[in-house]
Structure formats: C-alpha cells, structure tokens
Design a protein around this motif. Structure first.
Motif, PDB file in Angstrom:
ATOM      1  N   LYS A  58       0.828  -1.200   0.000  1.00 46.12           N
ATOM      2  CA  LYS A  58       0.000   0.000   0.000  1.00 46.12           C
ATOM      3  C   LYS A  58       0.865   1.253   0.000  1.00 46.12           C
ATOM      4  O   LYS A  58       0.611   2.209  -0.732  1.00 46.12           O
ATOM      5  CB  LYS A  58      -0.916  -0.010   1.222  1.00 46.12           C
ATOM      6  CG  LYS A  58      -1.844   1.190   1.287  1.00 46.12           C
ATOM      7  CD  LYS A  58      -2.746   1.109   2.511  1.00 46.12           C
ATOM      8  CE  LYS A  58      -3.666   2.325   2.582  1.00 46.12           C
ATOM      9  NZ  LYS A  58      -4.524   2.292   3.788  1.00 46.12           N
ATOM     10  N   GLN A  59       1.932   1.248   0.823  1.00 49.12           N
ATOM     11  CA  GLN A  59       2.847   2.386   0.845  1.00 49.12           C
ATOM     12  C   GLN A  59       3.510   2.578  -0.513  1.00 49.12           C
ATOM     13  O   GLN A  59       3.625   3.702  -1.009  1.00 49.12           O
ATOM     14  CB  GLN A  59       3.908   2.184   1.923  1.00 49.12           C
ATOM     15  CG  GLN A  59       3.376   2.272   3.350  1.00 49.12           C
ATOM     16  CD  GLN A  59       4.449   1.989   4.377  1.00 49.12           C
ATOM     17  OE1 GLN A  59       5.543   1.537   4.034  1.00 49.12           O
ATOM     18  NE2 GLN A  59       4.133   2.234   5.634  1.00 49.12           N
ATOM     19  N   GLU A  62       1.070   4.064  -2.879  1.00 47.34           N
ATOM     20  CA  GLU A  62       0.923   5.505  -2.636  1.00 47.34           C
ATOM     21  C   GLU A  62       2.122   6.279  -3.165  1.00 47.34           C
ATOM     22  O   GLU A  62       1.979   7.358  -3.738  1.00 47.34           O
ATOM     23  CB  GLU A  62       0.742   5.756  -1.138  1.00 47.34           C
ATOM     24  CG  GLU A  62      -0.593   5.266  -0.585  1.00 47.34           C
ATOM     25  CD  GLU A  62      -0.681   5.459   0.918  1.00 47.34           C
ATOM     26  OE1 GLU A  62       0.352   5.808   1.534  1.00 47.34           O
ATOM     27  OE2 GLU A  62      -1.788   5.270   1.468  1.00 47.34           O
ATOM     28  N   GLU A  65       1.873   6.519  -6.899  1.00 46.89           N
ATOM     29  CA  GLU A  65       0.880   7.532  -7.278  1.00 46.89           C
ATOM     30  C   GLU A  65       1.430   8.940  -7.097  1.00 46.89           C
ATOM     31  O   GLU A  65       1.231   9.821  -7.940  1.00 46.89           O
ATOM     32  CB  GLU A  65      -0.389   7.338  -6.454  1.00 46.89           C
ATOM     33  CG  GLU A  65      -1.157   6.061  -6.798  1.00 46.89           C
ATOM     34  CD  GLU A  65      -2.322   5.817  -5.872  1.00 46.89           C
ATOM     35  OE1 GLU A  65      -2.485   6.604  -4.905  1.00 46.89           O
ATOM     36  OE2 GLU A  65      -3.083   4.851  -6.110  1.00 46.89           O
ATOM     37  N   LYS A  66       2.140   9.149  -5.984  1.00 47.59           N
ATOM     38  CA  LYS A  66       2.737  10.465  -5.754  1.00 47.59           C
ATOM     39  C   LYS A  66       3.819  10.763  -6.783  1.00 47.59           C
ATOM     40  O   LYS A  66       3.944  11.893  -7.266  1.00 47.59           O
ATOM     41  CB  LYS A  66       3.317  10.540  -4.342  1.00 47.59           C
ATOM     42  CG  LYS A  66       2.265  10.565  -3.246  1.00 47.59           C
ATOM     43  CD  LYS A  66       2.908  10.616  -1.859  1.00 47.59           C
ATOM     44  CE  LYS A  66       1.850  10.627  -0.758  1.00 47.59           C
ATOM     45  NZ  LYS A  66       2.466  10.645   0.589  1.00 47.59           N
ATOM     46  N   SER A 285       8.255   9.169   3.246  1.00 46.40           N
ATOM     47  CA  SER A 285       7.501   7.922   3.137  1.00 46.40           C
ATOM     48  C   SER A 285       8.430   6.747   2.874  1.00 46.40           C
ATOM     49  O   SER A 285       8.254   5.666   3.429  1.00 46.40           O
ATOM     50  CB  SER A 285       6.470   8.035   2.003  1.00 46.40           C
ATOM     51  OG  SER A 285       5.757   6.838   1.858  1.00 46.40           O
TER      52      SER A 285
END
Length: 302
Positions: A58-59, A62, A65-66, A285
């Motif tokens: 999931k990280q 993300e 996507e970023k 992140s």
C-alpha cells in the motif's frame, strides 16, 4: 501353579504393553500438540508477515501515485518554462528588429551607429556624439546627430509603446511593448569617480534634454505602467567600450522590453516549491518503509 504363573505373567505383559501404548500415545499427543502450537505460531507469523506485506504494498502504491503526480507536474512545469523561454526569445527578436530598424533609418540619414543585439544597446560612438574630455556639452555636430536620433525614435517607438499620454493604453502595432529606453552616459578613466559619476550623468541628461526639446512628443510615449519610456543613467568609466578614451566618452541607448518575466518566473517558482514539498514527502515515506537498523529483524533475518 504353573498356570497361575502363566496368567500372571500374561497379565504383567499386557499391563506393560498397555503402559507402553499409553506412553507412546501420550508422546504422540504431546508431539501433535507441539505441532499444533508450531502451526499456530507459523500461522500467526505468516499473518503478521502478510499484513506487513500488504502495508508495504500500500505504501509503495501511494509512493507510485505520488511519483506519477510529481512527474505530471514536472511535465506541466516544463511546458510553462518552454513557453516562457519562447516568449522571451520572441521578445528579444522583436527588440533586435527594433534596433535594426533604427540603425537602418539612421544610416539612411547619414549617421552610422553600432548595435549590440545581446544587450539591446545602440551605441552613439565618437562618429555620432563626441564629448571633449571633462565636458558634458554637445557640440554642433553632436547636437545635429542627436536631433536625427530623436526624430527616428519618434518615428519608430510608437509601434512598440503601450501608452500615449493623450490616447491611453493599447497593444502596440508590433505586438511588443517597450519598458524603457535608457540614455546612458559614459566617461573615460581620467578624473576619478568623484568627477566621472556626475559627468556621465550630465552627458546623459544633456542628450535627453536635446532629444525632447527637438521632438517633444517623445515624452508622451509611455510603458504599460504609464511611465515615460525615456530615462537617463550614468555609468562613469565602469563600462568601457574599448581601450580608447574617445570611444568611452559616449552615449548608449539601451532598449528594455516588457515580457511579463516576473509573473512567469513567479509561477515557475511556486510550482517548484510545490514539487519540492512532494519530493520531501516521498523521501519521508520511503524512509518510513525501511526497517529500523536499531531493531532486530524477525526470525533473525538480515
């Protein structure tokens, strides 16, 4: 008696066999219990690892996507930068066309000048405007040549001027606007800064006064901020043209165009700041998803 012994012996063997069976059963039950416990531990560990894997996935999703959003913004920024650079180039080309037109008109009027397209300067050298050493006065020849320059400027500049005092502001016919035309005074190295700074300024002021006296409508030409296009400045001996003193006792006209550069650069700066924040967020992140080197990893994994 013998029979009795035989029965007793058989019972004893049966009891021993039963005890052995019970022992084996207990051992098997114990081993099975251990296997059950091991299976439960494995299941728990597997579940934990699965949860961690899902969390990391999931990280990563993300982050991807970023990163994709950041790439999109970089593409948008590149388009804006390209557009700004293209506009600046078009404006510089328009300024060069302006310089060449003024040069052609002055040469047609019998006055030779030089232009520098890189800096936007039209130079009135010693053949056009000659000053005596330590003097800011325009002699007869210099005054006549300044008159020619002022008339050519009055003929050409309206096509590059946003506003006229009596007419208001409109888009110039050339499509490009002048910010200002600096009348720049210069000196040779003699006399020192105490003399040369005011002397260079006086030369620029006297040239300006002659221009507007002969062609008073020059003062009606204004930029988009409704300020007069013509202005003066002095540089003493800080910007020599050549090593010859006569070449440095001169007047330059520097043409500066409006190109909305400040607004465009502000937009680019804002986008860069936004992307900087997103890059920092991605870095944070990524660091959060890495194992802590101070903590032992599960199962002794490296």
């Amino acid at each position: 008696m013998i029979a009795a012994e035989t029965d007793e012996s058989a019972g004893s063997h049966a009891e021993e066999d039963e005890n052995y069976f019970v022992s084996m059963t207990d051992m098997m039950v114990g081993i099975l219990f251990i296997f059950i416990i091991m299976l439960m531990v494995f299941a728990l560990n597997f579940q934990k690892q699965t949860d961690q894997t899902e969390t990391l996935t999931k990280q990563q999703r993300e982050q991807i996507e970023k990163a994709q959003e950041l790439a999109r913004q970089i593409a948008v920024l590149q388009v804006r930068i390209d557009a700004a650079v293209s506009e600046i180039r078009r404006t510089d080309n328009a300024r060069n066309e302006l310089l060449e037109e003024i040069q052609d008109r002055l040469e047609a009027a019998g006055l030779k000048v030089t232009i520098d397209q890189n800096t936007g300067v039209l130079r009135l050298d010693e053949d056009a405007v000659r000053f005596k050493s330590d003097s800011s006065a325009l002699d007869a020849i210099a005054a006549t040549n300044v008159d020619k320059v002022s008339q050519v400027l009055l003929d050409v500049l309206p096509a590059y001027t946003a506003c006229r005092r009596e007419r208001g502001c409109t888009l110039p016919s050339s499509g490009y606007r002048l910010e200002t035309v600096f009348i720049e005074g210069h000196t040779d190295k003699n006399g020192g800064p105490e003399l040369n700074w005011p002397l260079s300024t006086a030369r620029a002021v006297n040239t300006y006064r002659r221009m507007v006296d002969v062609s008073s409508d020059l003062r009606t030409l204004m930029n988009s901020h409704k300020r007069e296009v013509l202005s003066v400045s002095g540089y003493a001996d800080t910007r020599p043209a050549t090593d010859r003193d006569d070449d440095n006792r001169r007047i330059d006209l520097r043409f500066v165009m409006e190109a909305d550069r400040e607004e465009r650069l502000s937009e680019v700066a804002n986008l860069l700041n936004q992307m900087k924040g997103q890059v920092e967020a991605l870095q944070d992140s990524a660091r959060a998803g890495l194992p802590d080197p101070e903590k032992p990893t599960p199962n002794g994994a490296p």
